[in-house]
Design an enzyme around this catalytic site. Structure first.
Site, PDB file in Angstrom:
ATOM      1  N   ARG A 107       0.818  -1.234   0.000  1.00  0.00           N
ATOM      2  CA  ARG A 107       0.000   0.000   0.000  1.00  0.00           C
ATOM      3  C   ARG A 107       0.848   1.278   0.000  1.00  0.00           C
ATOM      4  NH1 ARG A 107      -3.588  -2.939   3.484  1.00  0.00           N
ATOM      5  NH2 ARG A 107      -5.278  -3.742   2.193  1.00  0.00           N
ATOM      6  N   LYS A 129       3.342  11.622 -11.534  1.00  0.00           N
ATOM      7  CA  LYS A 129       2.566  10.727 -12.404  1.00  0.00           C
ATOM      8  C   LYS A 129       3.364   9.446 -12.588  1.00  0.00           C
ATOM      9  CE  LYS A 129      -0.248  13.420 -15.622  1.00  0.00           C
ATOM     10  NZ  LYS A 129      -0.430  13.709 -17.048  1.00  0.00           N
ATOM     11  N   GLU A 171      10.432  18.102 -24.592  1.00  0.00           N
ATOM     12  CA  GLU A 171       9.671  18.603 -23.438  1.00  0.00           C
ATOM     13  C   GLU A 171      10.133  20.020 -23.062  1.00  0.00           C
ATOM     14  OE1 GLU A 171       7.056  16.974 -22.608  1.00  0.00           O
ATOM     15  OE2 GLU A 171       7.414  14.819 -22.887  1.00  0.00           O
ATOM     16  N   LYS A 222       7.040  23.328 -14.743  1.00  0.00           N
ATOM     17  CA  LYS A 222       6.204  22.167 -14.435  1.00  0.00           C
ATOM     18  C   LYS A 222       5.770  22.182 -12.966  1.00  0.00           C
ATOM     19  CE  LYS A 222       5.404  17.320 -14.932  1.00  0.00           C
ATOM     20  NZ  LYS A 222       5.763  16.023 -15.456  1.00  0.00           N
ATOM     21  N   GLU A 232      -4.539  16.833 -12.095  1.00  0.00           N
ATOM     22  CA  GLU A 232      -4.898  17.150 -13.477  1.00  0.00           C
ATOM     23  C   GLU A 232      -6.398  17.344 -13.692  1.00  0.00           C
ATOM     24  OE1 GLU A 232      -2.248  15.385 -16.542  1.00  0.00           O
ATOM     25  OE2 GLU A 232      -4.119  14.964 -17.597  1.00  0.00           O
ATOM     26  N   ARG A 236      -3.200  21.623 -14.999  1.00  0.00           N
ATOM     27  CA  ARG A 236      -2.131  20.665 -15.315  1.00  0.00           C
ATOM     28  C   ARG A 236      -2.289  20.082 -16.722  1.00  0.00           C
ATOM     29  NH1 ARG A 236       0.758  15.913 -11.669  1.00  0.00           N
ATOM     30  NH2 ARG A 236       2.194  15.322 -13.321  1.00  0.00           N
ATOM     31  N   ASN A 240       0.005  18.682 -21.279  1.00  0.00           N
ATOM     32  CA  ASN A 240      -0.226  17.636 -22.284  1.00  0.00           C
ATOM     33  C   ASN A 240      -0.160  18.166 -23.716  1.00  0.00           C
ATOM     34  OD1 ASN A 240      -0.624  15.648 -20.332  1.00  0.00           O
ATOM     35  ND2 ASN A 240      -2.756  16.285 -20.057  1.00  0.00           N
ATOM     36  N   HIS A 243       0.752  15.967 -26.646  1.00  0.00           N
ATOM     37  CA  HIS A 243       0.689  14.573 -26.186  1.00  0.00           C
ATOM     38  C   HIS A 243      -0.554  13.827 -26.668  1.00  0.00           C
ATOM     39  CE1 HIS A 243       4.072  15.836 -23.808  1.00  0.00           C
ATOM     40  NE2 HIS A 243       4.187  14.660 -23.230  1.00  0.00           N
ATOM     41  N   HIS A 247       1.111  10.880 -28.149  1.00  0.00           N
ATOM     42  CA  HIS A 247       0.979   9.550 -27.542  1.00  0.00           C
ATOM     43  C   HIS A 247       0.422   8.552 -28.554  1.00  0.00           C
ATOM     44  CE1 HIS A 247       1.106  10.348 -22.919  1.00  0.00           C
ATOM     45  NE2 HIS A 247       2.274  10.057 -23.413  1.00  0.00           N
ATOM     46  N   HIS A 263       9.949   8.708 -26.947  1.00  0.00           N
ATOM     47  CA  HIS A 263       8.807   9.511 -26.483  1.00  0.00           C
ATOM     48  C   HIS A 263       8.870  10.945 -27.037  1.00  0.00           C
ATOM     49  CE1 HIS A 263       5.666  10.873 -23.727  1.00  0.00           C
ATOM     50  NE2 HIS A 263       6.450  11.888 -23.399  1.00  0.00           N
TER      51      HIS A 263
HETATM   52  N1  NAD Z   1       5.553  10.751 -15.426  1.00  0.00           N
HETATM   53  C1  NAD Z   1       5.551  11.759 -16.246  1.00  0.00           C
HETATM   54  O1  NAD Z   1       5.069  12.856 -15.938  1.00  0.00           O
HETATM   55  C2  NAD Z   1       6.169  11.591 -17.617  1.00  0.00           C
HETATM   56  C3  NAD Z   1       6.413  12.707 -18.428  1.00  0.00           C
HETATM   57  C4  NAD Z   1       7.032  12.525 -19.659  1.00  0.00           C
HETATM   58  C5  NAD Z   1       7.389  11.246 -20.075  1.00  0.00           C
HETATM   59  N2  NAD Z   1       7.120  10.189 -19.270  1.00  0.00           N
HETATM   60  C6  NAD Z   1       7.497   8.829 -19.683  1.00  0.00           C
HETATM   61  O2  NAD Z   1       8.916   8.759 -19.754  1.00  0.00           O
HETATM   62  C7  NAD Z   1       9.276   7.709 -20.641  1.00  0.00           C
HETATM   63  C8  NAD Z   1      10.422   8.143 -21.513  1.00  0.00           C
HETATM   64  O3  NAD Z   1      11.508   8.454 -20.674  1.00  0.00           O
HETATM   65  P1  NAD Z   1      12.992   8.534 -21.213  1.00  0.00           P
HETATM   66  O4  NAD Z   1      13.031   9.303 -22.464  1.00  0.00           O
HETATM   67  O5  NAD Z   1      13.834   8.976 -20.091  1.00  0.00           O
HETATM   68  O6  NAD Z   1      13.305   7.021 -21.666  1.00  0.00           O
HETATM   69  P2  NAD Z   1      14.054   5.801 -20.958  1.00  0.00           P
HETATM   70  O7  NAD Z   1      13.787   5.747 -19.523  1.00  0.00           O
HETATM   71  O8  NAD Z   1      13.713   4.612 -21.781  1.00  0.00           O
HETATM   72  O9  NAD Z   1      15.597   6.144 -21.165  1.00  0.00           O
HETATM   73  C9  NAD Z   1      16.096   6.248 -22.468  1.00  0.00           C
HETATM   74  C10 NAD Z   1      17.308   5.343 -22.704  1.00  0.00           C
HETATM   75  O10 NAD Z   1      18.453   5.946 -22.127  1.00  0.00           O
HETATM   76  C11 NAD Z   1      19.120   5.022 -21.274  1.00  0.00           C
HETATM   77  N3  NAD Z   1      19.748   5.836 -20.240  1.00  0.00           N
HETATM   78  C12 NAD Z   1      19.134   6.436 -19.194  1.00  0.00           C
HETATM   79  N4  NAD Z   1      19.995   7.233 -18.561  1.00  0.00           N
HETATM   80  C13 NAD Z   1      21.186   7.108 -19.189  1.00  0.00           C
HETATM   81  C14 NAD Z   1      22.448   7.718 -19.000  1.00  0.00           C
HETATM   82  N5  NAD Z   1      22.651   8.659 -18.080  1.00  0.00           N
HETATM   83  N6  NAD Z   1      23.459   7.358 -19.829  1.00  0.00           N
HETATM   84  C15 NAD Z   1      23.249   6.436 -20.828  1.00  0.00           C
HETATM   85  N7  NAD Z   1      22.062   5.865 -21.066  1.00  0.00           N
HETATM   86  C16 NAD Z   1      21.040   6.204 -20.250  1.00  0.00           C
HETATM   87  C17 NAD Z   1      18.034   4.087 -20.830  1.00  0.00           C
HETATM   88  O11 NAD Z   1      18.549   2.841 -20.427  1.00  0.00           O
HETATM   89  C18 NAD Z   1      17.198   3.964 -22.084  1.00  0.00           C
HETATM   90  O12 NAD Z   1      17.782   3.036 -22.954  1.00  0.00           O
HETATM   91  C19 NAD Z   1       8.030   7.337 -21.428  1.00  0.00           C
HETATM   92  O13 NAD Z   1       7.563   6.084 -20.985  1.00  0.00           O
HETATM   93  C20 NAD Z   1       7.033   8.430 -21.062  1.00  0.00           C
HETATM   94  O14 NAD Z   1       5.706   7.963 -21.054  1.00  0.00           O
HETATM   95  C21 NAD Z   1       6.524  10.334 -18.060  1.00  0.00           C
END
Ligand code: NAD
Length: 364
Positions: A107, A129, A171, A222, A232, A236, A240, A243, A247, A263
């Protein structure tokens, strides 16, 4: 709200912070790449602290329930109790998924986000999120839960591939488009249109980009929006922008092709399409639309996939947009721009208009 620590020395500052806390156990979650590149840095902060470490596969394809099961099984096998702390060392995929696991394990146990990608530093780690993809739909299972803290050190960006840096730029561009015209102009001028293919990797990995400044700028925007509307319900939704269509594009490439987009790449296209719709619905001028399109293309010069899409693919993407979590009563609600730096939410659009906007963007 979580405390967000900006540091240029995570090894020392995180260690000092941990000394003041009292957790029953520490568990660092990494993916394959952050285990290799980032864990050695964080491990220096943890020398005095016995901890567990667990590594999951990297990439969006791993952001699914079976990976959550593996994480929960590991925590149970190590007898982690509700006084334990989970340290999420990775990008948005790891932070969203392990955060979701933490928010639901027994939990809810506490977790900190230590974002290691640009995208996670400027966006995903902030705002609470959490979630995973399910049956091909992005982030469709999840929750809101603020981390105990977010620790941001741009030292991690040094090992990040250029394509991932570029993805995070989407972003940053978005935050300027919805809230800061002055910083947008700065982004426009950093990268003029000539020779972007050659210049982009150099610029992204050079001192021309002051990552500390850009990360803090995005986080400030943000954070101030999330502080007004954590769940949201209203403002908030502005975050998006790009997105709704983005998305859907991301899901399409993930589930219908062998070449998934990152992404930020999908969001880049989403922002162009939604800016086009902004001309129709919210009075964005054609001149501003062209500037937005050109600037986004300057930051994503290698992204030539959309122009090759056929009508049937565009219709599939439009249908996927209908599934967006932000929709209500079968209406597709979109965030659109009234001007650069000024956005408005809950503008209803049709799936036919999504096809039209994508077609218009394909014609560039
Ligand atoms: N929660 C939220 O508010 C929010 C907002 C925007 C995006 N997201 C989510 O975030 C995700 C995308 O995140 P992302 O772009 O960070 O992708 P990711 O987490 O897949 O990382 C991208 C790649 O970089 C590698 N990597 C990470 N840090 C590294 C480093 N310092 N050096 C070398 N390699 C490294 C990872 O292993 C991966 O292969 C999506 O799933 C999206 O939906 C969430």
């Amino acid at each position: 709200m979580s405390h967000i620590f900006f540091t240029q020395n995570i090894r020392q500052d995180f260690q000092e912070w941990l000394k003041e806390q009292n957790f029953s156990a520490l568990c660092v979650l990494t993916d394959e790449n952050t285990h290799l590149h980032c864990y050695p840095i964080l491990a220096e902060a943890l020398v005095q602290f016995p901890h567990f470490q667990y590594t999951i596969p990297s990439g969006e394809q791993a952001k699914i329930l079976p990976t959550c099961s593996q994480i929960w099984e590991y925590w149970l096998s190590q007898h982690l109790d509700r006084k334990a702390l989970i340290i999420n060392l990775g990008g948005g995929v790891l932070g969203d998924m392990s955060g979701f696991c933490a928010a639901t394990y027994k939990r809810g146990i506490r977790f900190v986000q230590v974002p290691t990608t640009l995208l996670a530093q400027v966006d995903a780690s902030v705002g609470g999120k959490l979630g995973i993809d399910f049956q091909g739909f992005k982030n469709v299972i999840g929750s809101f839960q603020a981390p105990l803290a977010v620790w941001i050190d741009t030292v991690f960006l040094k090992t990040l591939p250029t394509r991932e840096l570029q993805s995070g730029m989407a972003e940053i561009l978005k935050h300027c488009l919805i809230a800061d015209h002055t910083q947008w102009i700065k982004l426009v001028t950093i990268l003029s249109s000539e020779n972007t293919k050659i210049k982009l990797p150099t610029i992204l990995s050079s001192e021309k980009m002051d990552w500390q400044e850009w990360v803090q700028h995005s986080v400030k925007i943000k954070e101030s929006i999330v502080a007004q509307d954590m769940h949201e319900q209203h403002i908030r939704k502005l975050l998006n922008f790009g997105h709704t269509i983005g998305h859907a594009i991301e899901t399409y490439f993930l589930t219908h092709t062998d070449t998934p987009l990152l992404h930020g790449e999908a969001i880049a296209w989403g922002m162009i399409a939604e800016s086009w719709l902004s001309m129709r619905h919210t009075g964005l001028t054609e001149e501003n639309f062209k500037e937005i399109r050109q600037t986004i293309q300057n930051y994503f010069p290698f992204l030539q996939i959309l122009p090759a899409l056929e009508q049937i693919a565009l219709e599939t993407i439009a249908n996927l947009a209908l599934q967006d979590k932000k929709n209500a009563h079968n209406t597709i609600n979109c965030v659109l721009l009234q001007d650069i730096g000024k956005a408005i939410f809950d503008i209803p659009i049709t799936s036919q208009e999504i096809v039209e906007s994508l077609l218009a963007c394909c014609q560039i």
